[in-house]
Scaffold this motif. Structure first.
Motif, PDB file in Angstrom:
ATOM      1  N   VAL A 350       1.115  -1.663  -0.239  1.00 32.35           N
ATOM      2  CA  VAL A 350       0.081   0.202  -0.263  1.00 32.35           C
ATOM      3  C   VAL A 350       0.726   1.248   0.237  1.00 32.35           C
ATOM      4  O   VAL A 350       0.568   2.765  -0.890  1.00 32.35           O
ATOM      5  CB  VAL A 350      -0.726  -0.234   1.205  1.00 32.35           C
ATOM      6  CG1 VAL A 350      -1.256   1.552   1.616  1.00 32.35           C
ATOM      7  CG2 VAL A 350      -1.901  -1.209   1.215  1.00 32.35           C
ATOM      8  N   MET A 351       2.088   1.128   1.066  1.00 32.25           N
ATOM      9  CA  MET A 351       2.705   2.679   1.032  1.00 32.25           C
ATOM     10  C   MET A 351       3.266   2.525  -0.073  1.00 32.25           C
ATOM     11  O   MET A 351       3.920   3.916  -0.649  1.00 32.25           O
ATOM     12  CB  MET A 351       3.565   2.077   2.233  1.00 32.25           C
ATOM     13  CG  MET A 351       3.739   2.995   3.179  1.00 32.25           C
ATOM     14  SD  MET A 351       2.362   3.551   3.866  1.00 32.25           S
ATOM     15  CE  MET A 351       3.966   4.776   3.413  1.00 32.25           C
ATOM     16  N   GLN A 352       4.261   1.219  -1.150  1.00 34.64           N
ATOM     17  CA  GLN A 352       4.587   1.829  -2.545  1.00 34.64           C
ATOM     18  C   GLN A 352       3.470   2.120  -3.195  1.00 34.64           C
ATOM     19  O   GLN A 352       3.872   3.574  -4.049  1.00 34.64           O
ATOM     20  CB  GLN A 352       4.420   0.045  -2.805  1.00 34.64           C
ATOM     21  CG  GLN A 352       6.241  -0.363  -2.706  1.00 34.64           C
ATOM     22  CD  GLN A 352       6.432  -2.048  -3.021  1.00 34.64           C
ATOM     23  OE1 GLN A 352       5.787  -2.527  -2.910  1.00 34.64           O
ATOM     24  NE2 GLN A 352       7.501  -2.247  -3.439  1.00 34.64           N
ATOM     25  N   ALA A 353       2.437   1.800  -3.669  1.00 33.96           N
ATOM     26  CA  ALA A 353       0.971   2.518  -4.236  1.00 33.96           C
ATOM     27  C   ALA A 353       1.103   3.792  -4.194  1.00 33.96           C
ATOM     28  O   ALA A 353       1.122   4.885  -4.893  1.00 33.96           O
ATOM     29  CB  ALA A 353      -0.095   1.306  -4.555  1.00 33.96           C
ATOM     30  N   ALA A 354       1.117   4.106  -2.787  1.00 33.84           N
ATOM     31  CA  ALA A 354       0.958   5.228  -2.389  1.00 33.84           C
ATOM     32  C   ALA A 354       2.227   6.191  -2.324  1.00 33.84           C
ATOM     33  O   ALA A 354       1.484   7.699  -2.979  1.00 33.84           O
ATOM     34  CB  ALA A 354       0.460   5.598  -0.946  1.00 33.84           C
ATOM     35  N   CYS A 355       3.450   5.776  -2.362  1.00 37.96           N
ATOM     36  CA  CYS A 355       4.362   6.818  -2.928  1.00 37.96           C
ATOM     37  C   CYS A 355       4.520   6.879  -4.814  1.00 37.96           C
ATOM     38  O   CYS A 355       5.022   8.264  -4.963  1.00 37.96           O
ATOM     39  CB  CYS A 355       5.551   6.035  -2.332  1.00 37.96           C
ATOM     40  SG  CYS A 355       5.771   6.064  -0.981  1.00 37.96           S
TER      41      CYS A 355
END
Length: 384
Positions: A350-355
């Protein structure tokens, strides 16, 4: 429908630049995911620890053991249901580099760890063999241990060569369960110490306590410590999770540095992406002026720039996210089992997508504003 087509065509107009930008995003998202997975792996032991188990150790340091006689007194404390012994062995297998966790434990130790699954027949064989040992599945896979194998360990705390026979292989309840350890009989270690005079017998590294209610962990801990207050070996009792986090805290600076590096990578790629979008916007000043002259508004021009940036980041981020799990698997094998649990969590994905989305949005802000503000006369002046 023509807006998405225009965005796609603009993104593919300079194929080499777009490909290099996407490649940079892939590397950044992949690096971020791996670095965050390293941090998660560092905390894996503490995350898997239970608040329903307490650890009682010497209040001064783990280096100092506790008397075996404490066991019966701890068992009598209100709220304690089980007490197991565990002593760190610290032996090396064939080569000093081949180091893994070994614990001398009482027979009821595994009863306190339902996440460790052991077939009844293997447990019976282990109990019958004085030199019997239980190894975790991860450890067995790493060194190729099989039931019946003899494991010679060279003692460091307890000098000499100690031979153990694998009588059981402990499986993990799920992927988050760490099974990279070896257990053997505390009685075997204690009796050998008496015979070989390689240490002081009837000493225990820590006591593992089962309690009736996890909500009473703090109260039970206080009761246990009060029993031994002002004794020659005072105790410190805490939840197993707090006990594990104490080890992780020793590496807090390293973990903080890894986190900082993971975000620095994203910031650098954001700057690269912003530069690429700024170049694209400057090259298309005339086109934006022409579109304005034809009646397209500033919002449409902003959406062109914004959409192109988001498209590139979505593609790069998606590829990076897809490559992260196989890269993590390869990394785990390459480091030789340093991290027993090394899987990409949903939070990391999720953090990868958000970044990736944040990079795309941030990189498009300035070029989108410039495109919206372009003047028709100034833009068309460059023609010819």
């Amino acid at each position: 429908m023509y807006l998405p087509r225009l965005i796609a065509r603009n993104a593919l107009r300079h194929k080499l630049r777009t490909a290099l930008t996407v490649l940079g995003l892939v590397i950044a998202v992949l690096a971020y995911g791996l670095l965050q997975t390293v941090v998660d792996a560092w905390y894996a032991g503490a995350a898997a620890a239970s608040n329903a188990r307490l650890v009682t150790r010497n209040s001064i340091s783990l280096v100092f053991p506790l008397p075996l006689s404490y066991e019966n007194r701890i068992r009598g404390v209100e709220g304690v249901t089980q007490v197991a012994r565990s002593s760190w062995f610290a032996g090396t297998y064939r080569d000093p580099k081949n180091f893994f966790a070994q614990f001398a434990v009482s027979d009821n130790y595994i009863d306190l760890y339902p996440e460790l699954i052991l077939p009844p027949e293997q447990r019976a064989d282990y109990r019958r063999d004085r030199r019997g040992a239980l190894v975790g599945r991860q450890l067995a896979d790493q060194y190729g241990f099989k039931i019946g194998d003899v494991i010679p360990l060279k003692g460091t705390i307890y000098p000499g060569t100690w031979d153990f026979v694998v009588r059981g292989i402990m499986e993990g309840r799920d992927e988050s369960t760490i099974t990279r350890q070896m257990l053997f009989h505390y009685e075997y270690l204690n009796e050998s110490i008496r015979k070989k005079a390689v240490g002081k017998p009837d000493q225990v590294g820590v006591f593992i306590l089962g309690i009736d209610n996890p909500d009473n962990a703090a109260a039970v801990s206080r009761r246990v410590d009060d029993v031994f207050r002002n004794s020659l070996a005072e105790t410190m009792t805490e939840t197993e999770q707090a006990f594990q986090l104490g080890f992780v805290a020793m590496s807090n600076q390293i973990i903080a540095a890894i986190r900082v590096v993971s975000y620095v990578v994203i910031v650098i790629v954001m700057a690269v992406m912003a530069n690429a979008m700024a170049m694209s916007a400057r090259e298309r000043t005339t086109e934006y002026a022409t579109l304005k002259a034809l009646g397209f508004g500033p919002g449409f021009l902003s959406m062109l720039v914004f959409g192109e940036s988001m498209l590139i980041c979505i593609v790069g981020g998606a590829i990076g996210m897809l490559l992260t799990p196989p890269a993590a698997s390869f990394f785990k094998q390459a480091v030789g089992g340093v991290f027993p649990v090394f899987t990409v969590s949903q939070e990391t994905a999720v953090m990868q997508a958000a970044c990736a989305l944040v990079v795309g949005a941030a990189a498009a802000i300035v070029p989108a504003v410039q495109a919206a503000r372009v003047r028709i006369v100034e833009g068309l002046r460059a023609i010819g």
